[in-house]
Design an enzyme around this catalytic site. Structure first.
Site, short mmCIF file in Angstrom:
data_model
loop_
_atom_site.label_atom_id
_atom_site.label_comp_id
_atom_site.label_asym_id
_atom_site.label_seq_id
_atom_site.Cartn_x
_atom_site.Cartn_y
_atom_site.Cartn_z
NE ARG A 38 16.47 -38.91 -19.49
CZ ARG A 38 16.21 -39.19 -20.75
NH1 ARG A 38 16.59 -40.34 -21.26
NH2 ARG A 38 15.58 -38.32 -21.51
CD GLU A 40 22.22 -38.13 -7.36
OE1 GLU A 40 22.16 -39.28 -7.82
OE2 GLU A 40 21.86 -37.82 -6.21
CG ASP A 64 18.05 -44.13 -17.43
OD1 ASP A 64 17.04 -44.70 -17.89
OD2 ASP A 64 18.91 -43.60 -18.15
CG ASN A 91 5.57 -38.43 -15.44
OD1 ASN A 91 4.59 -37.95 -16.01
ND2 ASN A 91 6.79 -37.88 -15.53
CB SER A 147 -1.11 -41.21 -24.55
OG SER A 147 -1.53 -40.36 -25.60
CE1 TYR A 163 4.31 -40.91 -25.92
CE2 TYR A 163 2.11 -40.76 -26.89
CZ TYR A 163 2.97 -40.50 -25.84
OH TYR A 163 2.53 -39.84 -24.71
CB SER A 166 5.32 -47.39 -26.25
OG SER A 166 4.88 -46.04 -26.18
CE LYS A 167 3.23 -42.91 -22.97
NZ LYS A 167 3.71 -42.76 -21.58
N1 LIG Z 1 2.31 -33.69 -22.58
C1 LIG Z 1 1.35 -34.38 -23.20
O1 LIG Z 1 0.59 -33.82 -24.03
C2 LIG Z 1 1.13 -35.83 -22.89
C3 LIG Z 1 -0.03 -36.44 -23.41
C4 LIG Z 1 -0.28 -37.78 -23.12
C5 LIG Z 1 0.62 -38.49 -22.33
N2 LIG Z 1 1.73 -37.89 -21.84
C6 LIG Z 1 2.63 -38.70 -21.03
O2 LIG Z 1 2.83 -38.07 -19.77
C7 LIG Z 1 4.15 -38.36 -19.28
C8 LIG Z 1 4.88 -37.05 -18.97
O3 LIG Z 1 4.94 -36.31 -20.17
P1 LIG Z 1 5.48 -34.79 -20.24
O4 LIG Z 1 4.62 -34.11 -21.23
O5 LIG Z 1 5.64 -34.24 -18.88
O6 LIG Z 1 6.90 -35.04 -20.93
P2 LIG Z 1 8.29 -34.26 -20.81
O7 LIG Z 1 8.07 -32.85 -20.42
O8 LIG Z 1 9.01 -34.56 -22.08
O9 LIG Z 1 9.00 -35.01 -19.61
C9 LIG Z 1 9.37 -36.36 -19.74
C10 LIG Z 1 10.05 -36.80 -18.48
O10 LIG Z 1 10.41 -38.18 -18.63
C11 LIG Z 1 11.79 -38.29 -18.25
N3 LIG Z 1 12.43 -39.45 -18.85
C12 LIG Z 1 12.55 -39.77 -20.15
N4 LIG Z 1 13.26 -40.91 -20.28
C13 LIG Z 1 13.59 -41.30 -19.03
C14 LIG Z 1 14.32 -42.38 -18.50
N5 LIG Z 1 14.89 -43.32 -19.28
N6 LIG Z 1 14.44 -42.51 -17.15
C15 LIG Z 1 13.88 -41.58 -16.34
N7 LIG Z 1 13.21 -40.50 -16.77
C16 LIG Z 1 13.08 -40.38 -18.12
C17 LIG Z 1 12.41 -36.98 -18.71
O11 LIG Z 1 13.67 -36.82 -18.11
P3 LIG Z 1 14.85 -35.85 -18.76
O12 LIG Z 1 14.56 -34.47 -18.26
O13 LIG Z 1 16.13 -36.43 -18.23
O14 LIG Z 1 14.74 -35.96 -20.25
C18 LIG Z 1 11.35 -36.01 -18.20
O15 LIG Z 1 11.48 -35.82 -16.82
C19 LIG Z 1 4.82 -39.18 -20.37
O16 LIG Z 1 4.74 -40.56 -20.06
C20 LIG Z 1 4.01 -38.87 -21.62
O17 LIG Z 1 4.08 -39.88 -22.58
C21 LIG Z 1 2.00 -36.58 -22.10
#
Ligand SMILES: NC(=O)c1ccc[n+]([C@@H]2O[C@H](COP(=O)([O-])OP(=O)(O)OC[C@H]3O[C@@H](n4cnc5c(N)ncnc54)[C@H](OP(=O)(O)O)[C@@H]3O)[C@@H](O)[C@H]2O)c1
Length: 239
Positions: A38, A40, A64, A91, A147, A163, A166-167
């Protein structure tokens, strides 16, 4: 312009965490990756860090997923510049309603709205923007980062209702899209990455390499691969 014939993958939220690792793994497999974020400069910097990781090129683009006006035009521009959109990895996600913030019986609806805006509508909006290009080529792979917390069968605790809802809704979107797109060459699946160490889950120990594995597998399925499924570690997970 990308080399002709290579698959083009768009990954949302690719600047960090599991999304960044998905971009790395797809690039190593030879796909051309449009790493979106989101911000650039975050997108460009993250894409630069992945140059040379694999045979596939990695390009950074701002996206975004909550912006109704710009998502469709961004996908149109990606398809114009790179020739196709073959893979979409939804993602991008937020987890902002931790245990102390609210409960389902006393909801904080602004938190619920913000969560749904990214985790459900964002993925839905991006899918709708990508599908016309996939239909045009009779090929597509859509992967939704879900998730284990979404599982109706496994999730029996009251934490993080926004959360979870949503999932779980994203899982239903996966099923509905898969049914609608049956026979078109587009496969739609959901993946749980597992409890993975990122900014979202700093106490986890699972490495991002493992969290990204199932989404990448689903993003590169052969034509006779599954559709409408929910997977963890490449195995079906209970909805
Ligand atoms: N980590 C876990 O344990 C876990 C478990 C189950 C599922 N998941 C799922 O896996 C996915 C990745 O998780 P993660 O752990 O890598 O999370 P993370 O480290 O918090 O990264 C989240 C990413 O989503 C981006 N994002 C949030 N809102 C956005 C928007 N409006 N437009 C575009 N990008 C946006 C963030 O961008 P910014 O840098 O700009 O904030 C970041 O790049 C998510 O969908 C999460 O729910 C994660």
């Amino acid at each position: 312009m990308l080399r002709h014939g290579c698959r083009v993958a768009v990954v949302t939220g690719g600047n960090r965490g599991i999304g960044f690792e998905i971009c790395r793994q797809l690039s190593r497999l030879g796909l051309h990756v449009v790493l979106t974020a989101r911000n650039e400069s975050s997108a460009k910097e993250a894409a630069d860090r992945l140059q040379g990781e694999g045979p596939g090129l990695v390009m950074g683009t701002r996206l975004d997923v909550t912006e109704d006006d710009s998502v469709s035009s961004t996908f149109t521009e990606i398809a114009r510049r790179h020739g196709s959109i073959d893979v979409l990895v939804n993602n991008a996600g937020v987890a902002i309603d931790g245990p102390a913030l609210h409960r389902a019986a006393a909801p904080n609806f602004p938190l619920v709205d913000e969560t749904l805006a990214t985790n459900l509508y964002g993925a839905w909006r991006c899918s709708a923007a990508a599908i016309p290009f996939m239909l045009g080529r009779g090929y597509g792979r859509i992967v939704n980062l879900s998730s284990t917390m979404a599982s109706l069968e496994l999730a029996l605790t009251p934490t993080s209702p926004a959360y979870r809802i949503s999932k779980a809704s994203l899982n239903m979107l996966t099923r509905v899209l898969a049914a609608e797109l049956e026979g078109t060459g587009i496969l739609v699946n959901a993946a749980s990455p597992g409890y993975t160490k990122t900014d979202m889950s700093p106490d986890a120990t699972r490495p991002v390499e493992d969290g990204a594995d199932t989404p990448v597998w689903l993003a590169t399925l052969p034509g006779d691969g599954p559709t409408g499924g929910f997977f963890y570690e490449r195995q079906p997970l209970a909805f």
